[in-house]
Structure formats: structure tokens, C-alpha cells
Design a protein around this motif. Structure first.
Motif, short mmCIF file in Angstrom:
data_model
loop_
_atom_site.label_atom_id
_atom_site.label_comp_id
_atom_site.label_asym_id
_atom_site.label_seq_id
_atom_site.Cartn_x
_atom_site.Cartn_y
_atom_site.Cartn_z
N THR A 1 0.84 -1.20 0.00
CA THR A 1 0.00 0.00 0.00
C THR A 1 0.87 1.24 0.00
O THR A 1 2.01 1.22 0.46
N SER A 2 0.31 2.31 -0.55
CA SER A 2 1.06 3.57 -0.62
C SER A 2 0.28 4.62 0.15
O SER A 2 -0.96 4.65 0.09
N LYS A 3 1.02 5.47 0.86
CA LYS A 3 0.33 6.50 1.64
C LYS A 3 -0.01 7.72 0.78
O LYS A 3 -0.76 8.58 1.19
N THR A 4 0.59 7.82 -0.40
CA THR A 4 0.31 8.98 -1.25
C THR A 4 -0.27 8.53 -2.59
O THR A 4 -0.04 7.40 -3.01
N PHE A 5 -0.98 9.44 -3.25
CA PHE A 5 -1.53 9.12 -4.56
C PHE A 5 -0.39 8.94 -5.57
O PHE A 5 -0.40 8.03 -6.39
N VAL B 1 -5.14 3.70 -7.47
CA VAL B 1 -5.79 4.15 -6.23
C VAL B 1 -7.21 3.58 -6.14
O VAL B 1 -7.93 3.55 -7.14
N ILE B 2 -7.58 3.11 -4.94
CA ILE B 2 -8.97 2.68 -4.71
C ILE B 2 -9.61 3.70 -3.77
O ILE B 2 -9.03 4.04 -2.74
N LYS C 1 -5.04 6.51 -12.26
CA LYS C 1 -5.67 5.18 -12.30
C LYS C 1 -6.50 4.98 -11.05
O LYS C 1 -5.94 4.79 -9.96
N VAL C 2 -7.81 5.06 -11.18
CA VAL C 2 -8.66 5.07 -9.98
C VAL C 2 -9.81 4.06 -10.10
O VAL C 2 -10.51 4.02 -11.12
N ILE C 3 -9.97 3.25 -9.05
CA ILE C 3 -11.11 2.34 -8.94
C ILE C 3 -12.00 2.86 -7.82
O ILE C 3 -11.50 3.19 -6.74
N VAL C 4 -13.30 2.93 -8.07
CA VAL C 4 -14.21 3.47 -7.06
C VAL C 4 -15.11 2.35 -6.55
O VAL C 4 -15.65 1.57 -7.34
N THR C 5 -15.27 2.28 -5.23
CA THR C 5 -16.19 1.30 -4.66
C THR C 5 -17.04 2.00 -3.60
O THR C 5 -16.88 3.18 -3.35
N ALA D 1 -7.65 12.09 -6.78
CA ALA D 1 -6.89 10.88 -7.08
C ALA D 1 -6.63 10.77 -8.58
O ALA D 1 -5.55 10.39 -9.02
N LEU D 2 -7.64 11.18 -9.38
CA LEU D 2 -7.45 11.13 -10.84
C LEU D 2 -6.39 12.12 -11.28
O LEU D 2 -5.53 11.81 -12.11
N ALA D 3 -6.42 13.33 -10.69
CA ALA D 3 -5.46 14.36 -11.09
C ALA D 3 -4.04 13.94 -10.70
O ALA D 3 -3.10 14.14 -11.46
#
Ligand code: SF4
Length: 459
Positions: free
Chosen positions: A41-45, A51-52, A79-83, A73-75
């Protein structure tokens, strides 16, 4: 990059968890799975490969916060997954609000969709070859401090309260198998959890959907039913000296049976009962569960069965059509019911909720003014009940204690759930040999109150 280096650099996933404790348990399941498969896991974008964002879609502020976070997160990452709950909401012109606002997200899922989220992760960030399965504790990864954890016992809700859109997002009640719930609880206690917070949308309804089917735990039959579950959780907690705290309990008659377990100390004498209102007509307009029950009488009987009982609740002031008389009924209820901890929202329309169609929407100022009046009464009741603690010695679970508590610390008694209730400010111990450790219990003599909090001297 050589194969060895590639294996050593595990793909990194950034994770943002927004929303309520129930969403938090979804996040924990996803993080556990990611870790089990060898993702880091990463603490930053920027430091992440993907990124989830686990979103909340309950009130308008939460929707905005979720959409803003996805935008960030997109900016920063792309690469973003939304749940989460917002993922299940329709937009203005399409059936998906997130895709409408942020068309470039990689995937969108609703809540409780660990497998779908993992499928999306696999599609966009392939699994590392060498999963570190053994490094994952049996109880999974927890986002809450190690000494307390949320245990989700069911998803969804069979009610249709007119101010709420949760059932339209999460569906009807689905109880988790009782054996799975108990297995998870045991693993949590074995991994050092000292306080287990039972959450769901409607804890008292546990097992209704499966007709209270008999399940199995450790080869023993256990019914999928609130009383049996709570007793079994209490028995699992006991050898670890741990607490079990119940949230979102509706005042159905069968809850009476749980009170003796509280009186005998098997589970904490604490009930989080979301009453929302007291007046029968308002409750009917809200379509609240257990609205026909005699709540005041029930509460008095509970307190007789277990005098130590703490009752926390939430209320809504200024619901559409609420008259001054109905509101006064609510104020009287809070005084008579002696609610220990009360939260109150001024009614605020939630997009898609049936209550928006009700006549008699009150002006914002009236709703806010009633909320303020409610809180004034609720705080008087709460302060007066807190003052009764002064002079008592209470068991306190330490949440923070820099330098082993030489300068004091902060903890909570059985009367305080984390994040929503008060705390016990612990003074520096008088005895030099006395140390305070996070995640351990100490006894404290209560010497004063401070707003919603207590002040205690560790003994
Ligand atoms: S009980 Fe009512 S407020 Fe709670 S989740 Fe179900 S519908 Fe919503």
C-alpha cells in the motif's frame, strides 16, 4: 528491470476510505485481500500504481467529499477504482453518478464488492507472483487501532425509512453466516483486539432473512439470532478480558433478552439505539422500525434489568410536518428516557429519499433552531448523568498514552464508544510505578467531568 527486482517491488495500491464504520469494514476486507495477494500500500496518490476510493453516498456533503476525492486521485495518479455506496448511485442522466462526473475512472462498484474490486485491480495492475499470504494475520488488516475493531454481522436493511436511501443502495438484509462471524471475532480477539464493535444496519434483525437458521461454530450448533450471537461473542471475549459493544439495535421486544447478558457482564451494558424521534405520528411518517413499541416503558424496564445500562441514540429535528407539539414530545422523551449520549441532525433532504415528497417541509432556520434546542436539553441530561460518575472507579481502555502515560493519556470507559462518544482524560499517575499502555485496561478514579468527557486518576 530484472525479474528479481520486479518481484521485490510489489505493486502499490493507494487506498482512501470515506464513510461510516460499515464502509470501514469493507475497506478492511479489500486491504486484507490486497495484502494476501502480495500488493503493497502507498500513503500517497503519487507513490501508488493505482488508487482505490471507498466512497460514501449517504448525505450530500459525503457525496461531495467522495467526488472531490476521486477527482484528486485522478489528477494526481490517473488510475482510480471506485467502490462503496456512492458507486451504486444513479446520476442525473445515467445510471451511475461516479461515471457521469468522472468518466475516466477505471471501474466502479457498489458496497460490499471485495471480489469485484479485486477483479478490477487484477485487470489494471497484475498480481505479483509471490504472495506473502503468511504475513497476513488471521483476523485480516484493520484500519482502526489494533485494540478495537468493527465486526459487521449483516448487510442491507429490510426497512424503508422515508429519510434513508441505504436500502436502495445496499438492498435487503443479508445476515452473514453465524459461524463466519464468530470465526472472525475469535481471530480478532486472538490478534489482540480488546473491544469488538458489532455493526450492521439493524443488529436486532440479525437472522430474520434466514429464518434464524442454525449454523455451526467449532462443531457446535448456534442459531443465526441476535441473542445467540451476542452470548457467543461474550463467551469468546471473556478469556481475553475484552469488551463487546452493540450498535444499531432497534428496540424490538426480543432485545429484552439481551439485558441479562449485560447485567452479568458478558457484554457491555451499552446500547446504541437510533430512535430518531419519539412522537408516534412523526415515527409513522418516518416509517421507522419498532415505532409501535412502547419505547419509554421498554427503556425503563431495560434499566431495571441492568442499572448500569448506557443508552446512546440519534435523532432528527425538523422532519417534514413536525409540529411544535411533536417536537416538545421529543424533548420530553429525551428528559424522561435519560438518554446518556444523544446526537441530533437537523432534517436535511437526501436526494432520492421518499421523505422529500412529504408535505410540510420546514424552513432551514426552524430545523436548525430545533436542533439547537434539542442539543441544549440533551446536553443537560447527559452532563447530569455524567456527574454521577464522579467518585467511582471505572475500568478504562487506554487509546493514547505517550511516554507510557507519564504525562497522562486518553481512554474510554464502557460508556464511550470510539469516535462518537466522550473519553476519559487520564491524569499522570500518582504512583511512579504505574504505567499506561495503549490497548490495555487501567482502573481510574473519576475526579471530574469536562463537557462530554470524564477526568480520571489511574489507580
Ligand atoms: S433502518 Fe431505516 S434508517 Fe436504518 S438503514 Fe434501514 S431504512 Fe435506513
Amino acid at each position: 528491470m530484472s525479474e528479481n527486482t520486479a518481484a521485490a517491488a510489489a505493486p502499490k495500491v493507494g487506498f482512501v476510505s470515506l464513510g461510516c464504520p460499515k464502509a470501514l469494514t469493507d475497506s478492511e476486507l479489500i486491504l486484507t485481500q490486497l495484502s494476501a495477494e502480495g500488493y503493497a500500500t502507498s500513503k500517497t496518490f503519487q507513490g501508488a500504481d493505482l488508487v482505490i476510493v471507498n466512497t460514501c453516498g449517504f448525505i450530500d456533503d459525503a457525496v461531495k467529499e467522495s467526488l472531490d476525492t476521486i477527482g484528486e486521485a485522478l489528477a494526481e495518479n490517473g488510475k482510480v477504482i471506485v467502490t462503496g455506496c456512492l458507486g451504486a448511485r444513479a446520476g442525473e442522466t445515467t445510471d451511475n453518478m461516479v461515471r457521469e462526473v468522472h468518466p475516466s475512472v477505471l471501474a466502479v462498484t457498489g458496497p460490499h464488492a471485495t471480489q469485484e474490486v479485486m477483479d478490477a485491480v487484477h485487470a489494471h495492475l497484475p498480481k505479483p507472483h509471490d504472495p506473502f499470504v503468511d504475513l497476513v494475520p488471521a483476523a485480516g488488516i484493520k484500519l482502526t487501532p489494533r485494540h478495537y475493531a468493527y465486526l459487521k454481522i449483516s448487510e442491507g436493511c429490510n426497512h424503508r425509512c422515508t429519510f434513508c436511501i441505504i436500502p436502495s443502495m445496499r438492498g435487503d438484509l443479508v445476515s452473514r453466516p453465524v459461524g463466519d462471524v464468530l470465526k472472525e471475532a475469535r481471530a480478532l480477539f486472538e490478534s489482540g483486539v480488546k473491544e469488538l464493535l458489532v455493526v450492521s444496519q439493524d443488529t436486532s434483525a440479525y437472522g430474520v432473512d434466514v429464518k434464524y437458521r442454525t449454523g455451526f461454530f467449532d462443531g457446535r450448533p448456534v442459531k443465526t439470532r441476535m441473542l445467540d450471537l451476542v452470548r457467543a461473542l461474550g463467551e469468546l471475549a471473556q478469556p481475553h478480558g475484552a469488551w463487546v459493544r452493540l450498535h444499531y439495535v432497534y428496540p424490538y421486544p426480543h432485545v429484552d433478552e439481551v439485558l441479562p447478558l449485560m447485567a452479568e457482564g458478558l457484554v457491555l451494558p451499552y446500547l446504541d439505539v437510533p430512535f430518531q424521534h419519539s412522537h408516534p405520528d412523526v415515527l409513522r411518517r418516518m416509517k421507522r422500525p419498532a415505532s409501535g413499541e412502547r419505547n419509554l416503558e421498554r427503556l425503563h424496564a431495560w434499566r431495571e434489568a441492568c442499572p448500569e445500562l448506557i443508552v446512546r441514540s440519534t435523532f432528527i429535528a425538523g422532519f417534514p410536518g413536525e409540529t411544535e407539539e411533536e417536537f416538545q414530545h421529543l424533548l420530553d422523551f429525551v428528559r424522561e428516557a435519560q438518554i446518556d449520549r444523544a446526537g441530533c441532525f437537523a432534517y436535511s433532504p437526501v436526494e432520492g429519499a421518499a421523505a422529500n415528497e412529504l408535505p410540510g417541509m420546514l424552513p432551514t432556520e426552524v430545523r436548525e433552531e430545533r436542533r439547537a434546542r434539542f442539543m441544549e436539553v440533551a446536553e443537560q441530561v447527559s452532563a447530569q448523568r455524567l456527574r454521577r460518575r464522579v467518585g467511582a472507579t471505572m475500568q478504562v481502555l487506554v487509546d493514547s498514552a505517550p511516554g507510557l502515560g507519564r504525562k497522562g493519556g486518553v481512554g474510554r470507559s464502557y460508556a464511550d464508544a470510539p469516535e462518537i462518544d466522550g473519553t476519559v482524560r487520564l491524569l499522570p499517575p500518582e504512583k511512579l510505578s504505574k504505567q499506561l499502555k495503549v490497548g490495555e485496561f487501567t482502573k481510574a478514579r473519576i475526579v471530574a467531568t469536562e463537557g462530554h468527557d470524564l477526568v480520571g486518576m489511574p489507580v
